[in-house]
Each structure stands twice: as structure tokens, then as C-alpha cells.
Design a protein around this motif. Structure first.
Motif, PDB file in Angstrom:
ATOM      1  N   ALA A 175      39.081  51.395  36.007  1.00 49.27           N
ATOM      2  CA  ALA A 175      39.099  49.924  35.567  1.00 49.27           C
ATOM      3  C   ALA A 175      39.409  49.749  34.041  1.00 49.27           C
ATOM      4  CB  ALA A 175      37.366  49.404  35.754  1.00 49.27           C
ATOM      5  N   GLU A 176      39.936  48.619  33.974  1.00 48.55           N
ATOM      6  CA  GLU A 176      40.231  48.126  32.763  1.00 48.55           C
ATOM      7  C   GLU A 176      39.216  47.841  31.606  1.00 48.55           C
ATOM      8  OE1 GLU A 176      42.791  44.565  33.246  1.00 48.55           O
ATOM      9  OE2 GLU A 176      44.617  45.881  33.452  1.00 48.55           O
ATOM     10  N   SER A 177      38.261  47.526  32.386  1.00 53.10           N
ATOM     11  CA  SER A 177      36.938  47.346  31.532  1.00 53.10           C
ATOM     12  C   SER A 177      35.601  47.804  32.347  1.00 53.10           C
ATOM     13  CB  SER A 177      36.681  45.878  31.015  1.00 53.10           C
ATOM     14  OG  SER A 177      36.592  44.872  31.954  1.00 53.10           O
ATOM     15  N   THR A 178      34.392  47.469  31.764  1.00 49.73           N
ATOM     16  CA  THR A 178      33.242  47.895  32.375  1.00 49.73           C
ATOM     17  C   THR A 178      32.700  46.676  33.348  1.00 49.73           C
ATOM     18  OG1 THR A 178      31.829  46.700  30.640  1.00 49.73           O
ATOM     19  CG2 THR A 178      32.234  49.177  30.786  1.00 49.73           C
ATOM     20  N   ASP A 179      33.664  45.459  33.474  1.00 54.25           N
ATOM     21  CA  ASP A 179      33.491  44.502  34.456  1.00 54.25           C
ATOM     22  C   ASP A 179      33.717  45.085  36.033  1.00 54.25           C
ATOM     23  OD1 ASP A 179      33.362  42.119  36.090  1.00 54.25           O
ATOM     24  OD2 ASP A 179      34.561  41.002  34.798  1.00 54.25           O
ATOM     25  N   PRO A 180      32.795  44.710  36.666  1.00 60.17           N
ATOM     26  CA  PRO A 180      32.808  45.221  38.058  1.00 60.17           C
ATOM     27  C   PRO A 180      33.810  44.931  38.764  1.00 60.17           C
ATOM     28  CG  PRO A 180      30.432  44.796  37.624  1.00 60.17           C
ATOM     29  CD  PRO A 180      31.314  44.027  36.489  1.00 60.17           C
ATOM     30  N   ALA A 181      34.532  43.669  38.328  1.00 59.11           N
ATOM     31  CA  ALA A 181      35.739  42.759  38.865  1.00 59.11           C
ATOM     32  C   ALA A 181      36.904  43.275  38.473  1.00 59.11           C
ATOM     33  CB  ALA A 181      35.361  41.405  38.941  1.00 59.11           C
TER      34      ALA A 181
END
Length: 442
Positions: A335-341
Motif C-alpha cells: 500500500a502507498e500508506s498505512t491507511d487501510p483504504a
């Protein structure tokens, strides 16, 4: 069944240390960098098959599921890591609560695979997925190598029985795993009682040369064995003189003698002579079992011999010259970040020397012709083409950290035999050659 629950003396309390140290140091660095929780996708694949192999066999999946469930950092394990200074205290605190809560998809155990096949896909946070790399690879590389050797031996043997008897030629724990993998590949029984106890594999065995040498004469040894095990037993007839031993065996057991075993000499010649002698003595139903450093080539060379069963040890449990499948466990998307979405980004290793990988979360399907014969292994990302719908290969194994099901070993064994029949006939060749199916990337 979770085999750890059996409480065997060879069991271990945790599989967490069946790993390489750098898995934990990567975890520590990722926790400190704030990237440990990024959703990640790892895939197990091999860049090539062992030289000369036409197909690979997926084996060890059931053991992988056990290992994932038992991947726990208990007090003793944490104390060991702390005493060695492997990781820092915040990482130890994180490990104390570790449970794999991700998803695992993969080829069903017993399936065949080819270069590039994504035969196992592990999805979760980077932290939890990266920790499983070493234990997954150690199981799949070993078990799949043995299963592939067993499959080739099974093809060479045809309808004749195959007995796994390699326990004394490998590590005691590897012997149990090898027996399980051999059964998947087409063997019918094992001499290893731990394998029979853990996995329900039929077990066989009667006597060795030591039993004959213990007694004052071969006749005394045969008499003792028949008295104990019955006329249907298997007598080892090559301790001294084979012809004399066969004559004595039939004299003592009669035509009800179950089998004779030959463990040395020119097996082709001796088997023909023993068959003629048994028939002449009226023991037409007595079977002939041969052993002695057999591999798939030796088994194939005995196709014309009057042999009923083969016992295979060293070559089987060492993968018949290829003790590993060279499988790797690579990060293919994150993922691009730790955001689940956050969306997944394909990633791939790019280097010289043939160690590149293909990025992206992949699916796999097998293309077949109008007769149901496989023609290609198709690997891709994105949507599965409509013409391949229904031929997808990956199935769910773990969802949200929970194992979805465990298959009986006979189901896995039957699957392999069934799938192998869908391959082109050239898959049966023991001569060196390229993989029987090409891998197509979409």
C-alpha cells in the motif's frame, strides 16, 4: 488436525524461531519507520524448475497452515531474543501479541506448478507477513521437492506398489515430512511409524538382515518370523544365497508366503530367477519386493521385471538429486500508506543475474484444450479473462488469520493423481527437457 496438539516428543512449543534473524530486524526497522502496518502482498514462486523436471508438485501446504497457527512468541522465545539482543524492547512487546491475522491463498496441495506460478500468496500488514517467509519456504521447498521425486517414481512404477523407507537417510523430523510428501506424490505406504501416527499413512515393515544374522541359521530366522508374523509375511532372501533362501522360505511358509524381498545384486536378473523359482515351487501368489538405492530411473529399468513393489529410501527423501525447489517469497505489492483504504502499488526486484521478479498481485489459471489437456499456465494481474473463468488455480486457505479447512491427506493425494492426468503425455518422460507447460504472463 493441528499436529502440535498431539503432544509428541518431537513437537515444538512454537514455530516462531523457525526463521532467519533478518525477518525480525526488518520488523524492528519498519516499526520505527512507521511502515510496518502497510498492507502488503507476498508471493511464493520459483523462477525455474530443477533441471530436467517437467512439472513441480505443491506439497507441504497443510504443514504450512499448522506452522502459521503455531507462530507464537511465548515467554521463553521472547526471553531468548532479549538475551541475544536480537531486537529492541518495543519490538519484543509487539511480538508478544503477534497472531497472523491476514489472508493466505494458494494452489491446492497436490496441484502441479510451473516457473512463475504464484503457488502461495500471503496478504496482511508488512510486519505480520514478512515474519512468515522463512518457515513457509523451508516447508514448501522441502516437501515439494520430495513430492516431485515421488511423482516421477510413481509414473515409472505404474500400478506397482511404492514403499517409502528413507527415515534413516535424513533428519528425524524431515523423515516424517518426507513420508507425507511421498504419499501425496503417489507412494502407498511408509516404514516410518511417526508418519503413520501423525498423518494416517499406511505403515509396513518386517525384518532386516540383522534379524537373519541373529539366528544360528537362515531357517531358524525364517521360522521365528513366520511363527510371529504369519505366513503372509515378507521374508528377506538375500542375506546369504538367494535361491536357497527362497527354497527354505516356501518350504516353511508354503504357497501362502506373502512376499520375498531382494535388497542387492542385479535386481532385474535376480527378480526373474526368483519369480521362476517361486512359480516352480507353487508359490505363484507370493509377491516380489525390491529395494537397494532405487530412484525413478532404476524403477523404470525394472518395468519388464516380475516385481510387485519397490522400496525407496535415500533418493526419495533427498528429492532424487534436487533436494530443494528454489522457491522464493517476494513482496509483489504494498500500500502507498498505512491507511487501510490506500491502493496497492506493484513492486518488483530488478537486478542482474536472473533474479528479477514480476510485480503485482497475481492470479493464475490453466488453459486447457477441447480434450481437457492442459496447454499453458497463465499468470496475470487485474481481471481474469472470461475464457479462463472457472480454471483459476488459487483457493482461499486462511481468512482473517483463521484456517478455513484442512484436507485429508488422501484427498490431496487423489488430487495430484487426477491433475497429473490432465498434463500432456510428455510429462511422463524421465529424460531431460523443458517444463511441460509454458507460462504465459498477461
Amino acid at each position: 488436525m493441528n499436529t502440535a496438539d498431539l503432544g509428541l516428543p518431537v513437537a515444538v512449543p512454537s514455530t516462531a524461531l523457525f526463521t532467519d534473524q533478518y525477518e525480525l530486524t526488518m520488523l524492528q526497522a519498519a516499526l520505527r519507520a512507521g511502515t510496518a502496518d502497510r498492507r502488503s502482498v507476498f508471493e511464493v514462486f520459483t523462477r525455474r524448475l530443477p533441471e530436467g523436471r517437467r512439472y513441480g508438485v505443491v506439497a507441504g501446504t497443510g504443514r504450512v497452515l499448522d506452522a502459521v497457527e503455531n507462530f507464537r512468541f511465548d515467554t521463553g522465545v521472547l526471553d531468548f531474543l532479549r538475551s541475544r539482543g536480537v531486537v529492541d524492547e518495543p519490538t519484543l512487546e509487539w511480538l508478544a501479541d503477534f497472531r497472523f491475522r491476514g489472508d493466505i491463498q494458494g494452489y491446492p496441495e497436490g496441484e502441479v506448478y510451473f516457473p512463475g506460478s504464484p503457488l502461495l500468496r500471503v496478504e496482511g500488514s508488512f510486519a505480520e507477513a514478512v515474519l512468515l517467509e522463512t518457515v513457509i519456504l523451508s516447508i514448501l521447498n522441502h516437501d515439494s521437492a520430495v513430492a516431485a521425486a515421488a511423482s516421477r517414481m510413481s509414473l515409472a512404477a505404474g500400478v506397482r506398489q511404492l514403499i517409502e523407507m528413507g527415515a534413516r537417510r535424513t533428519h528425524e523430523l524431515a523423515a516424517v515430512a518426507a513420508s507425507r510428501a511421498a504419499y501425496i506424490g503417489g507412494f502407498h505406504s511408509t516404514s516410518d511409524l511417526a508418519a503413520g501416527f501423525r498423518y494416517g499413512i499406511p505403515t509396513v515393515g518386517t525384518s532386516a538382515h540383522a534379524f537373519t544374522l541373529l539366528h544360528d541359521s537362515e531357517r531358524d530366522a525364517f521360522t521365528a518370523q513366520i511363527d510371529s508374523l504369519g505366513r503372509g509375511t515378507t521374508l528377506l532372501v538375500d542375506t546369504y544365497d538367494v535361491a536357497e533362501a527362497v527354497r527354505t522360505a516356501v518350504e516353511l511358509a508354503g504357497p501362502e508366503l506373502g512376499a520375498v524381498r531382494i535388497d542387492s545384486g542385479d535386481l532385474l536378473l535376480v527378480a526373474h530367477r526368483v519369480r521362476q523359482q517361486l512359480d516352480a515351487l507353487g508359490a505363484r501368489d507370493t509377491r516380489i519386493v525390491v529395494t537397494s538405492d532405487l530412484d525413478e530411473y532404476a524403477i523404470a529399468s525394472l518395468a519388464a521385471a516380475p516385481v510387485d513393489a519397490y522400496g525407496v529410501g535415500t533418493q526419495l527423501v533427498t528429492g532424487s538429486g534436487h533436494p530443494t525447489c528454489s522457491m522464493v517469497y517476494k513482496l509483489v505489492a504494498r500500500a502507498e500508506s498505512t491507511d487501510p483504504a490506500a491502493p496497492l502499488v506493484p513492486v518488483a526486484k530488478k537486478s542482474l543475474g536472473g533474479k528479477t521478479s514480476v510485480g503485482g498481485r497475481k492470479w493464475a489459471a490453466r488453459r486447457v484444450d477441447a480434450d481437457g489437456v492442459a496447454t499453458a499456465e497463465v499468470v496475470g494481474t487485474g481481471e481474469v479473462p472470461p475464457e479462463l473463468a472457472g480454471n483459476e488455480l488459487l483457493v482461499e486457505l486462511v481468512r482473517g488469520g483463521e484456517v478455513l479447512s484442512r484436507e485429508p491427506l488422501d484427498t490431496v493425494r487423489d488430487r495430484h493423481a487426477r491433475v497429473r492426468e490432465t498434463l500432456p503425455l510428455s510429462a511422463r518422460q524421465l529424460s531431460r527437457g523443458e517444463p511441460v507447460l509454458p507460462t504465459e504472463y498477461l
